[in-house]
Design a protein around this motif. Structure first.
Motif, PDB file in Angstrom:
ATOM      1  N   ASP A 124       0.829  -1.210   0.000  1.00 59.05           N
ATOM      2  CA  ASP A 124       0.000   0.000   0.000  1.00 59.05           C
ATOM      3  C   ASP A 124       0.863   1.259   0.000  1.00 59.05           C
ATOM      4  O   ASP A 124       0.483   2.286  -0.579  1.00 59.05           O
ATOM      5  N   GLU A 125       2.024   1.187   0.623  1.00 61.62           N
ATOM      6  CA  GLU A 125       2.937   2.326   0.667  1.00 61.62           C
ATOM      7  C   GLU A 125       3.764   2.461  -0.617  1.00 61.62           C
ATOM      8  O   GLU A 125       4.238   3.546  -0.942  1.00 61.62           O
ATOM      9  N   ALA A 126       3.917   1.349  -1.343  1.00 60.84           N
ATOM     10  CA  ALA A 126       4.835   1.335  -2.491  1.00 60.84           C
ATOM     11  C   ALA A 126       4.140   1.479  -3.840  1.00 60.84           C
ATOM     12  O   ALA A 126       4.730   2.018  -4.782  1.00 60.84           O
ATOM     13  N   ILE A 127       2.902   0.999  -3.955  1.00 66.91           N
ATOM     14  CA  ILE A 127       2.196   1.039  -5.245  1.00 66.91           C
ATOM     15  C   ILE A 127       0.759   1.504  -5.022  1.00 66.91           C
ATOM     16  O   ILE A 127       0.287   1.582  -3.884  1.00 66.91           O
ATOM     17  N   GLN A 128       0.065   1.790  -6.112  1.00 67.23           N
ATOM     18  CA  GLN A 128      -1.329   2.226  -6.019  1.00 67.23           C
ATOM     19  C   GLN A 128      -2.253   1.012  -6.028  1.00 67.23           C
ATOM     20  O   GLN A 128      -2.556   0.436  -7.081  1.00 67.23           O
ATOM     21  N   LEU A 129      -2.707   0.651  -4.848  1.00 71.07           N
ATOM     22  CA  LEU A 129      -3.612  -0.499  -4.753  1.00 71.07           C
ATOM     23  C   LEU A 129      -4.945  -0.239  -5.443  1.00 71.07           C
ATOM     24  O   LEU A 129      -5.647  -1.178  -5.821  1.00 71.07           O
ATOM     25  N   SER A 130      -5.283   1.028  -5.618  1.00 71.73           N
ATOM     26  CA  SER A 130      -6.571   1.363  -6.231  1.00 71.73           C
ATOM     27  C   SER A 130      -6.700   0.841  -7.654  1.00 71.73           C
ATOM     28  O   SER A 130      -7.807   0.682  -8.169  1.00 71.73           O
ATOM     29  N   LYS A 131      -5.552   0.548  -8.295  1.00 76.36           N
ATOM     30  CA  LYS A 131      -5.572   0.051  -9.667  1.00 76.36           C
ATOM     31  C   LYS A 131      -5.601  -1.474  -9.749  1.00 76.36           C
ATOM     32  O   LYS A 131      -5.598  -2.040 -10.835  1.00 76.36           O
ATOM     33  N   ILE A 132      -5.617  -2.124  -8.592  1.00 76.16           N
ATOM     34  CA  ILE A 132      -5.486  -3.585  -8.541  1.00 76.16           C
ATOM     35  C   ILE A 132      -6.745  -4.204  -7.943  1.00 76.16           C
ATOM     36  O   ILE A 132      -7.267  -3.720  -6.942  1.00 76.16           O
ATOM     37  N   LYS A 133      -7.219  -5.288  -8.545  1.00 74.28           N
ATOM     38  CA  LYS A 133      -8.346  -6.022  -7.981  1.00 74.28           C
ATOM     39  C   LYS A 133      -7.828  -6.970  -6.899  1.00 74.28           C
ATOM     40  O   LYS A 133      -6.855  -7.694  -7.113  1.00 74.28           O
ATOM     41  N   ILE A 134      -8.468  -6.928  -5.746  1.00 75.25           N
ATOM     42  CA  ILE A 134      -8.111  -7.835  -4.664  1.00 75.25           C
ATOM     43  C   ILE A 134      -9.235  -8.843  -4.479  1.00 75.25           C
ATOM     44  O   ILE A 134     -10.402  -8.475  -4.371  1.00 75.25           O
ATOM     45  N   ILE A 135      -8.865 -10.117  -4.462  1.00 76.58           N
ATOM     46  CA  ILE A 135      -9.845 -11.197  -4.390  1.00 76.58           C
ATOM     47  C   ILE A 135      -9.542 -12.069  -3.177  1.00 76.58           C
ATOM     48  O   ILE A 135      -8.390 -12.444  -2.930  1.00 76.58           O
ATOM     49  N   SER A 136     -10.585 -12.380  -2.417  1.00 73.80           N
ATOM     50  CA  SER A 136     -10.436 -13.291  -1.287  1.00 73.80           C
ATOM     51  C   SER A 136     -11.802 -13.827  -0.887  1.00 73.80           C
ATOM     52  O   SER A 136     -12.835 -13.359  -1.357  1.00 73.80           O
ATOM     53  N   HIS A 137     -11.804 -14.779   0.001  1.00 79.14           N
ATOM     54  CA  HIS A 137     -13.028 -15.227   0.662  1.00 79.14           C
ATOM     55  C   HIS A 137     -13.571 -14.060   1.487  1.00 79.14           C
ATOM     56  O   HIS A 137     -12.813 -13.212   1.969  1.00 79.14           O
ATOM     57  N   SER A 138     -14.864 -14.021   1.676  1.00 79.87           N
ATOM     58  CA  SER A 138     -15.490 -12.894   2.376  1.00 79.87           C
ATOM     59  C   SER A 138     -15.046 -12.775   3.830  1.00 79.87           C
ATOM     60  O   SER A 138     -15.135 -11.704   4.430  1.00 79.87           O
ATOM     61  N   GLY A 139     -14.533 -13.861   4.412  1.00 79.33           N
ATOM     62  CA  GLY A 139     -14.091 -13.814   5.805  1.00 79.33           C
ATOM     63  C   GLY A 139     -12.628 -13.491   5.983  1.00 79.33           C
ATOM     64  O   GLY A 139     -12.131 -13.455   7.114  1.00 79.33           O
ATOM     65  N   CYS A 140     -11.929 -13.219   4.897  1.00 83.73           N
ATOM     66  CA  CYS A 140     -10.474 -13.017   4.954  1.00 83.73           C
ATOM     67  C   CYS A 140     -10.065 -11.849   5.847  1.00 83.73           C
ATOM     68  O   CYS A 140      -9.057 -11.914   6.541  1.00 83.73           O
ATOM     69  N   PHE A 141     -10.864 -10.772   5.844  1.00 76.74           N
ATOM     70  CA  PHE A 141     -10.480  -9.575   6.584  1.00 76.74           C
ATOM     71  C   PHE A 141     -11.159  -9.467   7.950  1.00 76.74           C
ATOM     72  O   PHE A 141     -11.112  -8.422   8.589  1.00 76.74           O
ATOM     73  N   ASN A 142     -11.779 -10.557   8.409  1.00 76.09           N
ATOM     74  CA  ASN A 142     -12.278 -10.585   9.782  1.00 76.09           C
ATOM     75  C   ASN A 142     -11.098 -10.609  10.748  1.00 76.09           C
ATOM     76  O   ASN A 142     -10.061 -11.227  10.458  1.00 76.09           O
ATOM     77  N   SER A 143     -11.240  -9.973  11.897  1.00 78.32           N
ATOM     78  CA  SER A 143     -10.167  -9.959  12.894  1.00 78.32           C
ATOM     79  C   SER A 143      -9.896 -11.373  13.386  1.00 78.32           C
ATOM     80  O   SER A 143     -10.820 -12.165  13.594  1.00 78.32           O
ATOM     81  N   LYS A 144      -8.600 -11.678  13.586  1.00 78.76           N
ATOM     82  CA  LYS A 144      -8.186 -12.999  14.050  1.00 78.76           C
ATOM     83  C   LYS A 144      -7.154 -12.852  15.165  1.00 78.76           C
ATOM     84  O   LYS A 144      -6.273 -11.985  15.095  1.00 78.76           O
ATOM     85  N   ILE A 145      -7.257 -13.692  16.181  1.00 77.58           N
ATOM     86  CA  ILE A 145      -6.288 -13.663  17.282  1.00 77.58           C
ATOM     87  C   ILE A 145      -5.886 -15.086  17.651  1.00 77.58           C
ATOM     88  O   ILE A 145      -6.615 -16.044  17.416  1.00 77.58           O
ATOM     89  N   ALA A 146      -4.698 -15.202  18.236  1.00 74.98           N
ATOM     90  CA  ALA A 146      -4.243 -16.440  18.855  1.00 74.98           C
ATOM     91  C   ALA A 146      -3.688 -16.038  20.216  1.00 74.98           C
ATOM     92  O   ALA A 146      -2.667 -15.352  20.289  1.00 74.98           O
ATOM     93  N   GLY A 147      -4.378 -16.415  21.290  1.00 76.55           N
ATOM     94  CA  GLY A 147      -4.030 -15.895  22.608  1.00 76.55           C
ATOM     95  C   GLY A 147      -4.296 -14.406  22.638  1.00 76.55           C
ATOM     96  O   GLY A 147      -5.386 -13.940  22.294  1.00 76.55           O
ATOM     97  N   ASN A 148      -3.266 -13.639  22.984  1.00 74.05           N
ATOM     98  CA  ASN A 148      -3.383 -12.177  22.990  1.00 74.05           C
ATOM     99  C   ASN A 148      -2.780 -11.541  21.748  1.00 74.05           C
ATOM    100  O   ASN A 148      -2.675 -10.317  21.659  1.00 74.05           O
TER     101      ASN A 148
END
Length: 268
Positions: A78-102
């Motif tokens: 995100d700091e190096a290139i323009q992400l706005s020009k790129i399609k990002i594909i993932s499962h709908s749950g990919c960006f849900n918060s995840k933790i292991a312990g703390n």
């Protein structure tokens, strides 16, 4: 089809790239330029530059699942290139918060953040990037020996729940020599993933499998996994990232295992 290993736990001898316990693969097929996963740190940038890969010309970033060893490189991209020009594909749950312990082990951005930054395409169903390239979406459970196990917690429906990694997916490339599957981590089971890829692509010939198999112990699951892959007559197997040395060594008794590391190029 061209695939380059940009980030992996290991590096090939005399290549002089950096490695880390993470994964990222650069793919060219059907005039697409795809990055599957982004690694953990900024080495995705330095390794790609040394390999002559222009990340600013990516058409897609595909994320196999939401763990930070596959998504955290997004913040450096995100700091190096323009992400706005790129399609990002993932499962709908990919960006849900995840933790292991703390510890936070999820993606560096929320679903809202990534939707504002780029053209985000969440999909739980198979999604064809082109005629010969498909993101599998959610992997169905087909083999009894590959039951999902929880790993940490995921924020879902407003509460922390055991994370069974239903967001784990893979990319399949159709070639003249058969399917080439890039699994990245295979939390859903490498055999479940391969069987689904064959079903979606209506193809039984398998030219190769690349990625993490998430196998560490030589147990009953391991034995049945190797037997299944042997019965599928996979031409070449490239295990990397999340697999033990013992598992790779034992695989070589029955499967055509090839060395993998940062700097490897595969062409079909």
């Amino acid at each position: 089809m061209l695939v380059k290993i940009v980030v992996d736990n290991s590096t090939l001898e005399d290549q002089f790239y950096k490695g880390e316990p993470a994964a990222s693969f650069y793919i060219e097929i059907d005039d697409l330029r795809i990055l599957l996963d982004t690694g953990y740190s900024d080495i995705v940038l330095s390794n790609a530059e040394k390999m002559g890969i222009d990340l600013s010309k990516l058409t897609h970033i595909v994320l196999s699942h939401g763990h930070n060893d596959h998504t955290n490189g997004l913040k450096y991209l995100d700091e190096a290139i323009q992400l706005s020009k790129i399609k990002i594909i993932s499962h709908s749950g990919c960006f849900n918060s995840k933790i292991a312990g703390n510890q936070n082990i999820g993606a560096p951005f929320s679903k809202e953040d990534i939707s504002n930054k780029t053209e985000y395409i969440p999909t739980d169903k198979p999604y064809f990037l082109s005629d010969n390239c498909v993101f599998l979406g959610e992997i169905p459970q087909r083999n009894e020996f590959e039951q999902r196990s929880p790993l940490g917690k995921v924020m879902s429906d407003g509460e922390w729940q055991d994370d069974y990694l239903t967001d784990d997916s893979a990319l399949v490339l159709k070639t003249s020599k058969g399917l080439f599957l890039i699994s990245s981590c295979s939390h859903g089971g490498i055999c479940n993933t391969l069987d689904y890829a064959k079903e979606i692509c209506k193809e039984d010939q398998v030219a190769g499998i690349l990625g993490g198999f998430h196998l560490f112990d030589v147990n009953e699951r391991f034995v049945q996994t190797v037997d299944h892959l042997e019965n599928c007559h996979v031409d070449k197997v490239y295990p990397c990232h999340c697999i033990s040395l013992l598992a790779k060594a034992k695989m070589m008794d029955k499967l055509p295992v090839h060395e993998v590391g940062v700097g490897l190029t595969i062409e079909l």
